[in-house]
Design a protein around this motif. Structure first.
Motif, PDB file in Angstrom:
ATOM      1  N   UNK A 116       7.332  -8.444  21.290  1.00 45.48           N
ATOM      2  CA  UNK A 116       7.595  -8.383  19.859  1.00 45.48           C
ATOM      3  C   UNK A 116       8.275  -7.072  19.481  1.00 45.48           C
ATOM      4  N   UNK A 117       9.416  -7.180  18.799  1.00 45.72           N
ATOM      5  CA  UNK A 117       9.961  -6.042  18.085  1.00 45.72           C
ATOM      6  C   UNK A 117       8.969  -5.683  16.981  1.00 45.72           C
ATOM      7  N   UNK A 118       9.078  -4.477  16.418  1.00 45.75           N
ATOM      8  CA  UNK A 118       8.134  -4.042  15.391  1.00 45.75           C
ATOM      9  C   UNK A 118       8.736  -4.070  13.995  1.00 45.75           C
ATOM     10  N   UNK A 119       9.791  -3.297  13.758  1.00 42.48           N
ATOM     11  CA  UNK A 119      10.312  -3.123  12.398  1.00 42.48           C
ATOM     12  C   UNK A 119      10.924  -4.402  11.859  1.00 42.48           C
ATOM     13  N   UNK A 120      10.384  -4.886  10.733  1.00 43.11           N
ATOM     14  CA  UNK A 120      10.813  -6.113  10.054  1.00 43.11           C
ATOM     15  C   UNK A 120      10.455  -7.382  10.811  1.00 43.11           C
ATOM     16  N   UNK A 153       8.525   1.161  10.666  1.00 41.77           N
ATOM     17  CA  UNK A 153       7.213   1.749  10.924  1.00 41.77           C
ATOM     18  C   UNK A 153       7.285   3.269  11.015  1.00 41.77           C
ATOM     19  N   UNK A 154       8.353   3.793  11.611  1.00 45.27           N
ATOM     20  CA  UNK A 154       8.460   5.244  11.761  1.00 45.27           C
ATOM     21  C   UNK A 154       8.619   5.910  10.394  1.00 45.27           C
ATOM     22  N   UNK A 204      -2.880   6.979   9.532  1.00 37.05           N
ATOM     23  CA  UNK A 204      -1.770   6.398   8.762  1.00 37.05           C
ATOM     24  C   UNK A 204      -1.714   4.891   8.964  1.00 37.05           C
ATOM     25  N   UNK A 205      -2.095   4.423  10.142  1.00 36.28           N
ATOM     26  CA  UNK A 205      -2.175   2.969  10.331  1.00 36.28           C
ATOM     27  C   UNK A 205      -3.180   2.384   9.354  1.00 36.28           C
TER      28      UNK A 205
END
Length: 278
Positions: A25-29, A36-37, A102-103
């Protein structure tokens, strides 16, 4: 409430393949709304880890990379130089501890529940589930651990005596680098990539998506939607209406505008109060 659509019938390959399969899985969007960063950097700024104007500069550099990095080597060089500069001189242990905070405070609420459900279906089928992302590896590990996933492959920063140097160990985990990373992981874990599934929102991840036997476009950008249509891949969109149109904009550009507003607003408040500018 999130909605889900698919260009084909069925719910993916999670329950139809043996244990040598895995999901990437990609993370952003794809898993997280937005970058996320950026959410992480904003959390660091709120904790006075660095200045808001540094946040604005960092996000703008990421925006240039997202818009032009695929073709422009000068922009790639710029972002490589700056990718982890905002944590140079900081202890890795502190970075990870803040990542956990932060999570909990921000990123958890940004998770697309539909994408998380897909990941959990692969886990339930006895498969490994990995995040593959340009996000710093330590932050990617926090996200993977908190969601109960197998692990994460992210951009690796150089560390000396437990402290970040601000330089990268190798390339940013982006584009072809993701495909190479999952090939190396497959060899190490004895995975059969023809049985694996990749999920992403971006056409930048086509190398990873074509390296496996199954691919699913999540909240796809226009180019990935076209590719999915041509290749017969499933499409799942957890956005709706005007919200989808907004998210389809380059994430880092929107983040840059927000960061600029934060920095500008902070400077204005300091000028009004007679305080120093950061």
């Amino acid at each position: 409430m999130e909605s889900s659509e698919s260009s084909q019938a069925g719910d993916g390959q999670a329950n139809d393949v043996p244990e040598r399969a895995a999901a990437f899985f990609d993370v952003d969007n794809t898993l997280v709304r937005g970058a996320s960063v950026y959410w992480f950097a904003r959390g660091l700024a709120a904790r006075r880890f660095f200045r808001h104007r540094d946040l604005a500069k960092f996000v703008w550099q990421q925006a240039r990379y997202r818009l032009h990095g695929k073709e422009n080597h000068e922009h790639i060089a710029d972002v490589k130089e700056s990718a982890l500069s905002f944590i140079a001189g900081r202890r890795v242990a502190d970075f990870i501890a803040l990542g956990e905070e932060i999570f909990d405070d921000t990123i958890e609420a940004k998770i697309w529940s539909g994408t998380q459900a897909l990941a959990e279906a692969h886990l339930a089928a006895g498969q490994q589930v990995w995040l593959v992302t340009a996000t710093p590896a330590e932050l990617a590990d926090v996200i993977a651990r908190r969601l109960g996933l197998t692990g994460a492959l992210g951009t690796v920063g150089e560390v000396h005596d437990g402290v970040y140097t601000g330089r990268l160990v190798s390339d940013i985990m982006h584009g072809p680098a993701k495909a190479e990373a999952i090939r190396e992981l497959a060899a190490k874990e004895d995975l059969d990539l023809s049985l694996c599934t990749a999920y992403s929102d971006s056409s930048n991840d086509l190398p990873m998506m074509t390296a496996v036997g199954h691919a699913v476009a999540i909240n796809p950008d226009p180019a990935l939607r076209r590719a999915a249509r041509e290749k017969g891949w499933q499409v799942r969109d957890f956005r709706t209406g005007r919200k989808a149109a907004r998210v389809a904009l380059p994430t880092a550009v929107a983040a840059g505008a927000i960061a600029g507003a934060i920095a500008g607003g902070a400077a204005l408040r300091r000028r009004r109060s007679g305080g120093p500018l950061s």
